[in-house]
Design an enzyme around this catalytic site. Structure first.
Site, PDB file in Angstrom:
ATOM      1  N   GLU A 184       0.838  -1.199   0.000  1.00 37.01           N
ATOM      2  CA  GLU A 184       0.000   0.000   0.000  1.00 37.01           C
ATOM      3  C   GLU A 184       0.867   1.241   0.000  1.00 37.01           C
ATOM      4  OE1 GLU A 184      -3.768  -0.210   2.313  1.00 37.01           O
ATOM      5  OE2 GLU A 184      -2.458  -1.327   3.661  1.00 37.01           O
ATOM      6  N   ASP A 201      -3.998  -6.132  11.460  1.00 38.89           N
ATOM      7  CA  ASP A 201      -4.812  -5.376  10.510  1.00 38.89           C
ATOM      8  C   ASP A 201      -4.953  -6.104   9.170  1.00 38.89           C
ATOM      9  OD1 ASP A 201      -6.253  -3.112   9.581  1.00 38.89           O
ATOM     10  OD2 ASP A 201      -4.458  -2.349   8.592  1.00 38.89           O
ATOM     11  N   HIS A 215      -7.216 -10.574   5.905  1.00 38.58           N
ATOM     12  CA  HIS A 215      -7.126 -10.478   4.442  1.00 38.58           C
ATOM     13  C   HIS A 215      -6.082 -11.444   3.857  1.00 38.58           C
ATOM     14  CE1 HIS A 215      -9.505  -6.994   5.000  1.00 38.58           C
ATOM     15  NE2 HIS A 215      -8.546  -6.110   5.149  1.00 38.58           N
ATOM     16  N   LYS A 234       0.765   0.801  -4.862  1.00 40.87           N
ATOM     17  CA  LYS A 234      -0.287  -0.062  -4.314  1.00 40.87           C
ATOM     18  C   LYS A 234      -0.397  -1.255  -5.253  1.00 40.87           C
ATOM     19  CE  LYS A 234      -5.089  -0.116  -2.736  1.00 40.87           C
ATOM     20  NZ  LYS A 234      -4.887  -0.935  -1.552  1.00 40.87           N
TER      21      LYS A 234
HETATM   22  C1  BG6 Z   1      -8.362  -2.570   5.601  1.00 39.89           C
HETATM   23  C2  BG6 Z   1      -7.211  -2.243   6.514  1.00 39.89           C
HETATM   24  O1  BG6 Z   1      -9.050  -3.682   6.077  1.00 39.89           O
HETATM   25  O2  BG6 Z   1      -7.852  -2.843   4.304  1.00 39.89           O
HETATM   26  C3  BG6 Z   1      -6.457  -1.027   5.991  1.00 39.89           C
HETATM   27  O3  BG6 Z   1      -7.721  -1.948   7.811  1.00 39.89           O
HETATM   28  C4  BG6 Z   1      -6.024  -1.277   4.561  1.00 39.89           C
HETATM   29  O4  BG6 Z   1      -5.346  -0.726   6.802  1.00 39.89           O
HETATM   30  C5  BG6 Z   1      -7.196  -1.739   3.702  1.00 39.89           C
HETATM   31  O5  BG6 Z   1      -5.506  -0.056   4.054  1.00 39.89           O
HETATM   32  C6  BG6 Z   1      -6.737  -2.163   2.326  1.00 39.89           C
HETATM   33  O6  BG6 Z   1      -7.843  -2.436   1.521  1.00 39.89           O
HETATM   34  P1  BG6 Z   1      -7.805  -2.238  -0.041  1.00 39.89           P
HETATM   35  O7  BG6 Z   1      -9.081  -2.778  -0.546  1.00 39.89           O
HETATM   36  O8  BG6 Z   1      -7.647  -0.771  -0.293  1.00 39.89           O
HETATM   37  O9  BG6 Z   1      -6.599  -2.978  -0.549  1.00 39.89           O
END
Ligand code: BG6
Length: 522
Positions: free
Chosen positions: A251, A270, A275, A380
């Site tokens: 990110e 987190d 995820h 990202k």
């Molecule tokens: C969230 C986390 O669940 O997912 C964040 O709490 C993170 O810290 C985000 O930035 C990332 O999600 P995506 O969909 O933007 O990759």
């Protein structure tokens, strides 16, 4: 030198782009399988970032696509005393920031209501009950209710308890009541179990939807299809042919306004416990006998049960942790993690982790899964890499001096939503030599139907009662059983300060992790 600048073997521009027929399905077929039940959606935490940043834009977009039930009301609840008009104005702003056309905003905003509510005051829940009943009298067909916890996790217990005590969790006369819980589901195994007990004191398991928006990303859902609707991948999808698996979620953002939350969380809680583990599960799972929620989730659970505990949770070579310091991202100067609002100036919270996970079962024994995620990295990028073994013997050693690169299958999740496969071919022409080419399939090639963002899909699935893309409690607990010792080991480690590697914002994390990242990014 960052991994992205590392010299990589020359890859030619040769590219075969994928073709896909547009099935020409009517748009509504791409949205839902059967009409959605009319319902009222109550959002607790209606003045928070999640509501403005994700939920309302998702609901508005669904509305624009005809993807909301009819009738449908949305009731925002939060402590801040706001009028309905003020709430509607805030949400109009949110939708504008999300970039959706305002053309039909007035129609949508007529569904929006707001009720100030003190989360711990039983009287306010009784008032909420009366408010919902009045709305239900307004439009025939209503009666189903969906409660969405967009509050900080510390508020989950009180909201659930009060909903239960006020009788709002009970399902009456064939109507459903569902509860959506956002991650993190606890902060370790014990608190995850405790949270579960609290949820179950008021709600049945079938009413609870533990949402993880990564599960609902199109390209993540597709992994199961790719693996199990094709005969060519499965025979190779194991330790005999695969050298390593990489799972990356890089990110560019920092923690921004979420400093207080992040201080308690860090990257492992987190991103990893939820995820990243889901990405690992869909990559590593066995085929279920049927594509049905419980059978799919059973297979994912088995993956979590096979995770091999780290032999030295307090690091060793299996875990590299980092924290960003001041640097440049996307051409602008950004502060270090310790300079972010609500972050301790001597914080030891990791914002980057590279973890080597071993899945100890017949299929995967010995294959490393490198799982990497960090904030304030240069780009990202979310992807899964399957790197196959090298050819066992190079009969081209007389014409090709370098090593023959192993085949790589990349499942791009963001920003490039595409599948790519690299392989060697003969370079055309008289001089006999090899060149590496890439065949790619952009996921949305020739598709003209509606696109659904992850939160849109998640919300629709809750309304449909489809549990496939939600965490089951046993899987949550298995993941915590794996991560709790790691996180506790790190937190207890007297040496943490020297093992938490600083990295400049805008670079690929700690140098120690670059060899791994070079494989995932290159
Ligand atoms: C969230 C986390 O669940 O997912 C964040 O709490 C993170 O810290 C985000 O930035 C990332 O999600 P995506 O969909 O933007 O990759």
């Amino acid at each position: 030198m960052s991994p992205i600048e590392r010299p990589t073997p020359p890859v030619s521009g040769a590219l075969v782009t994928g073709r896909a027929p547009d099935l020409g399905l009517p748009p509504e077929t791409c949205l839902f399988e059967r009409p959605l039940d009319p319902c009222i959606l109550v959002i607790f935490g209606a003045t928070g970032d999640l509501t403005a940043g994700k939920l309302i834009p998702a609901l508005y977009h669904l509305f624009l696509r005809g993807g909301l039930p009819d009738p449908c009301f949305i009731v925002g609840c939060a402590r801040t005393p706001l009028s309905r008009r003020e709430f509607q104005e805030r949400m109009a702003q949110a939708v504008q920031e999300a970039g959706w056309p305002p053309a039909r905003w007035l129609d949508f905003s007529s569904f929006l209501h707001y009720l100030p509510l003190n989360y711990s005051d039983p009287a306010d829940y009784l008032a909420l009950g009366r408010f919902l009943e009045n709305l239900e009298k307004e439009r025939p067909g209503l009666g189903n209710r969906l409660f969405y916890l967009a509050v900080p996790p510390s508020q989950y217990p009180v909201v659930c308890r009060e909903l239960g005590l006020a009788g709002l969790a009970a399902e009456k006369e064939g109507r459903w009541v569902r509860l959506v819980v956002e991650k993190p589901f606890g902060r370790d195994l014990a608190s995850a179990r405790e949270l579960n007990q609290v949820l179950h004191a008021s709600f049945e398991e079938r009413q609870i939807f533990r949402i993880d928006h990564f599960m609902a990303k199109e390209t993540v859902q597709n992994i199961i299809m790719l693996r199990f609707a094709n005969a060519i991948f499965e025979p190779l999808w194991n330790r005999n042919f695969i050298d390593l698996v990489g799972i990356l979620a890089a990110e560019t953002v920092g923690v921004g306004r979420r400093g207080a939350f992040y201080e308690e969380t860090g990257v492992l809680r987190d991103m990893f416990q939820n995820h990243m583990m889901h990405l690992l599960a869909v990559t590593a799972m066995e085929p279920p006998s049927l594509f049905e929620a419980e059978r799919v989730r059973d297979e994912q659970l088995k993956v979590f049960r096979s995770l091999k505990p780290l032999s030295h949770p307090e690091f060793g070579e299996d875990l590299i942790l980092g924290q960003y310091v001041r640097g440049r991202v996307e051409d602008r100067e950004v502060p270090g993690y310790r300079e972010e609002p609500q972050v301790r100036p001597d914080s030891l919270t990791p914002t980057f982790a590279a973890l080597r996970v071993m899945v100890d079962n017949w299929r995967w024994r010995g294959v490393p899964f490198y799982v990497v995620s960090g904030k304030r990295l240069p780009v990202k990028m979310t992807r899964i890499l399957i790197q196959f073994k090298e050819v066992p013997h190079s009969l081209f050693r007389n014409i090709h001096l370098g090593k023959i690169a192993p085949n790589r299958l990349i499942l791009g999740i963001y920003p490039e939503e595409k599948i790519t496969l690299t392989f060697e071919t003969k370079n055309p022409g008289a001089v006999v030599c090899l060149r590496q080419v890439t065949m790619e399939f952009p996921y949305y090639a020739d598709y003209r139907g509606p696109l659904l963002a992850a939160y849109e899909k998640g919300l629709m699935d809750v309304m449909q009662g489809d549990r496939m893309l939600f965490w089951r409690q046993d899987a949550v607990e298995e993941c915590w059983s794996y991560f709790s010792p790691i996180i506790e080991g790190c937190e207890r480690c007297p040496d943490l300060a020297s093992r938490l590697h600083p990295y400049a914002a805008g670079t690929w994390g700690p140098e120690k992790a670059w060899p791994v990242l070079a494989r995932l990014v290159g």
